[in-house]
Design a protein around this motif. Sequence first.
Motif, PDB file in Angstrom:
ATOM      1  N   PHE A  73      -1.159   2.496  -7.434  1.00  0.00           N
ATOM      2  CA  PHE A  73      -2.447   1.958  -8.393  1.00  0.00           C
ATOM      3  C   PHE A  73      -3.669   2.512  -8.343  1.00  0.00           C
ATOM      4  O   PHE A  73      -4.516   2.182  -9.084  1.00  0.00           O
ATOM      5  N   ALA A  74      -3.943   3.366  -7.432  1.00  0.00           N
ATOM      6  CA  ALA A  74      -5.134   4.049  -7.489  1.00  0.00           C
ATOM      7  C   ALA A  74      -5.405   4.656  -8.756  1.00  0.00           C
ATOM      8  O   ALA A  74      -6.637   5.110  -9.302  1.00  0.00           O
ATOM      9  N   GLU A  75      -4.507   5.195  -9.299  1.00  0.00           N
ATOM     10  CA  GLU A  75      -4.335   6.106 -10.441  1.00  0.00           C
ATOM     11  C   GLU A  75      -4.873   5.371 -11.768  1.00  0.00           C
ATOM     12  O   GLU A  75      -5.532   5.795 -12.697  1.00  0.00           O
ATOM     13  N   ILE A  76      -4.430   3.972 -11.562  1.00  0.00           N
ATOM     14  CA  ILE A  76      -4.832   2.977 -12.851  1.00  0.00           C
ATOM     15  C   ILE A  76      -6.119   2.143 -12.451  1.00  0.00           C
ATOM     16  O   ILE A  76      -7.058   2.019 -13.323  1.00  0.00           O
TER      17      ILE A  76
ATOM     18  N   ASP B 190       4.205   4.251 -20.335  1.00  0.00           N
ATOM     19  CA  ASP B 190       3.731   4.503 -18.867  1.00  0.00           C
ATOM     20  C   ASP B 190       2.969   5.886 -19.118  1.00  0.00           C
ATOM     21  O   ASP B 190       3.646   6.932 -19.445  1.00  0.00           O
ATOM     22  N   ALA B 191       1.764   6.051 -18.697  1.00  0.00           N
ATOM     23  CA  ALA B 191       0.968   7.092 -18.940  1.00  0.00           C
ATOM     24  C   ALA B 191       1.161   8.235 -17.770  1.00  0.00           C
ATOM     25  O   ALA B 191       1.839   7.826 -16.881  1.00  0.00           O
ATOM     26  N   GLU B 192       1.362   9.468 -18.335  1.00  0.00           N
ATOM     27  CA  GLU B 192       1.756  10.568 -17.470  1.00  0.00           C
ATOM     28  C   GLU B 192       1.173  10.620 -16.158  1.00  0.00           C
ATOM     29  O   GLU B 192       1.627  10.699 -15.014  1.00  0.00           O
ATOM     30  N   HIS B 193      -0.326  10.390 -16.200  1.00  0.00           N
ATOM     31  CA  HIS B 193      -1.017  10.491 -14.902  1.00  0.00           C
ATOM     32  C   HIS B 193      -0.679   9.351 -14.027  1.00  0.00           C
ATOM     33  O   HIS B 193      -1.329   9.252 -12.849  1.00  0.00           O
ATOM     34  N   TRP B 194       0.238   8.423 -14.428  1.00  0.00           N
ATOM     35  CA  TRP B 194       0.474   7.334 -13.442  1.00  0.00           C
ATOM     36  C   TRP B 194       1.306   7.708 -12.366  1.00  0.00           C
ATOM     37  O   TRP B 194       1.854   6.739 -11.530  1.00  0.00           O
ATOM     38  N   THR B 195       1.725   8.978 -12.362  1.00  0.00           N
ATOM     39  CA  THR B 195       2.594   9.454 -11.651  1.00  0.00           C
ATOM     40  C   THR B 195       4.286   9.103 -11.866  1.00  0.00           C
ATOM     41  O   THR B 195       4.590   8.158 -12.148  1.00  0.00           O
ATOM     42  N   ALA B 196       5.071   9.870 -11.201  1.00  0.00           N
ATOM     43  CA  ALA B 196       6.522   9.770 -11.523  1.00  0.00           C
ATOM     44  C   ALA B 196       6.918   8.721 -10.809  1.00  0.00           C
ATOM     45  O   ALA B 196       7.934   7.854 -11.142  1.00  0.00           O
ATOM     46  N   ARG B 197       6.509   8.353  -9.699  1.00  0.00           N
ATOM     47  CA  ARG B 197       6.960   7.130  -8.743  1.00  0.00           C
ATOM     48  C   ARG B 197       6.782   5.766  -9.568  1.00  0.00           C
ATOM     49  O   ARG B 197       7.656   5.012  -9.700  1.00  0.00           O
TER      50      ARG B 197
ATOM     51  N   PHE C 121      -4.344  -4.721  -3.246  1.00  0.00           N
ATOM     52  CA  PHE C 121      -3.142  -4.755  -1.991  1.00  0.00           C
ATOM     53  C   PHE C 121      -3.216  -5.976  -0.989  1.00  0.00           C
ATOM     54  O   PHE C 121      -2.524  -6.531  -0.611  1.00  0.00           O
ATOM     55  N   PHE C 122      -4.666  -6.286  -0.953  1.00  0.00           N
ATOM     56  CA  PHE C 122      -5.023  -7.549  -0.049  1.00  0.00           C
ATOM     57  C   PHE C 122      -4.489  -9.038  -0.844  1.00  0.00           C
ATOM     58  O   PHE C 122      -3.768  -9.620   0.115  1.00  0.00           O
TER      59      PHE C 122
ATOM     60  N   GLY D 175       0.909  -1.285   0.075  1.00  0.00           N
ATOM     61  CA  GLY D 175      -0.010  -0.058  -0.032  1.00  0.00           C
ATOM     62  C   GLY D 175       0.932   1.223  -0.027  1.00  0.00           C
ATOM     63  O   GLY D 175       0.454   2.478  -0.666  1.00  0.00           O
ATOM     64  N   GLY D 176       2.011   1.115   0.710  1.00  0.00           N
ATOM     65  CA  GLY D 176       2.805   2.410   0.686  1.00  0.00           C
ATOM     66  C   GLY D 176       3.599   2.628  -0.402  1.00  0.00           C
ATOM     67  O   GLY D 176       3.871   3.671  -1.032  1.00  0.00           O
ATOM     68  N   THR D 177       4.172   1.450  -1.031  1.00  0.00           N
ATOM     69  CA  THR D 177       4.887   1.601  -2.361  1.00  0.00           C
ATOM     70  C   THR D 177       4.311   1.791  -3.572  1.00  0.00           C
ATOM     71  O   THR D 177       4.642   2.373  -4.542  1.00  0.00           O
TER      72      THR D 177
END
Length: 436
Positions: A38-41, A317-324, A50-51, A32-34
């Motif tokens: 996932f929430a963006e996708i 890698d879509a831009e809205h998936w974040t830099a992380r 996560f579970f 969940g932390g790293t």
Amino acid sequence: MVVPVVFLFSLKGARPDQALVLGGAFGLALYGGTLNWFAEIFGLMAVLLFFILALFPTIFAVVMGTLGKRKLSPWTFASLVAVLWTGIEFYRCEWFTLRFPWITTGTALPPGYLTPILGVYGVTFAATLGAGLVVFERSTRIAGVAVLTALAATCYLPRKAPTTTDLRIAAVQGETLPFRAYLQLSDEVEGGADAFVWPEYALPYDLRKHPAQLEQVRELLVRHGATFLVVGSRTDHDDGSWSNTSLIAGRDGILGTHDKNRPVHFFDEGVPGTETPAWATPLGRIATPICFDNDYSRIPLEAVRNGAELFLVPSMDAEHWTARQHLQHAELVRHRAAETGRWYVVASSSGLTQVVDPTGARIDSLPLFDPGVMMTEVATTERLTIFSRGGHLFGPATAIAAAVILVGTLFLGRADRKKSPGSDSTEATKASETHA
């Protein structure tokens, strides 16, 4: 290496029911932390994912809680820890239905001297063996520190970089640009190029059905003295289905294709490919596995065993998936390059467009999200690493051994449950006789 030590320390002395809770909490916190991007996708489905991911450290923890009650030597116990952790990790990454090879112990460390021998799963084994020796017995703590120190040295001491490069490759970065924009970016190259690489889905249609654009590609190649262009396109099949395809487009036509073997989970990416070819070109034998294909050890390995001397990779890698997300994804290519001993050039839609040498070192990259072109120099090589020759079997071997441990633990746990009521009854009888 810190995470296994902390997790194992939390499990020390825990009963199986306590280990169940600790393993679940650890897994949810870790993934969940790293992987919060996932929430963006996937939206709310990310919680379910996560579970599912947390199940794997939970299983490990319960087994450790069961084995912890046995009188095992410190080295035996630490070895069981390493085999079980590595085997479960390999299964989760390479064999599980929802295989997902991100956030592993082996990929958390940079590629090193051990990577071209046993791959990322060999690194995982060494890290967890050292952690087990440090945590569970004082008598082995020094040995555990020595193992972890040696592993750190293999990962962080410099390796000899390749000194010979003879191919100039131009990798274009740009997300959902029109065809002419990719041409314009490619034309920014100065001094000529031997080949171009465009991102996955750069052309979300079958380029082979657009002769006018194929002619413009040919003209681009002629202008810059290039041999071919690797581009993310698609294949339209006669039955109406399609495949996500990378094309090697040369001056006289298509030199080779690759259908994506590993579509992204829950995405419609067409019919998955089943082969990983290496195509003979004037520059050498080239493999073009697409994006997620390179997150796994098996697919690049198959390409090398088919003769691949260089990897030119379209990626998305879509831009809205974040830099992380972009940066986590980019690290996996470094491990594939080190395992196979091959140069990698990746053209990503919004990053990370990069070049990685056969030691796993990132030589150059473009800034995230900004359209541009990266010119780099690479080389082909036929040399096989120990990993490619047979070291890749280490991961599957640990998975099989872990399965044996799991089955054995089930029988031990069952025996313990059968024994406990009898033990309680015996104690109660003794107490009753004493009272009488």
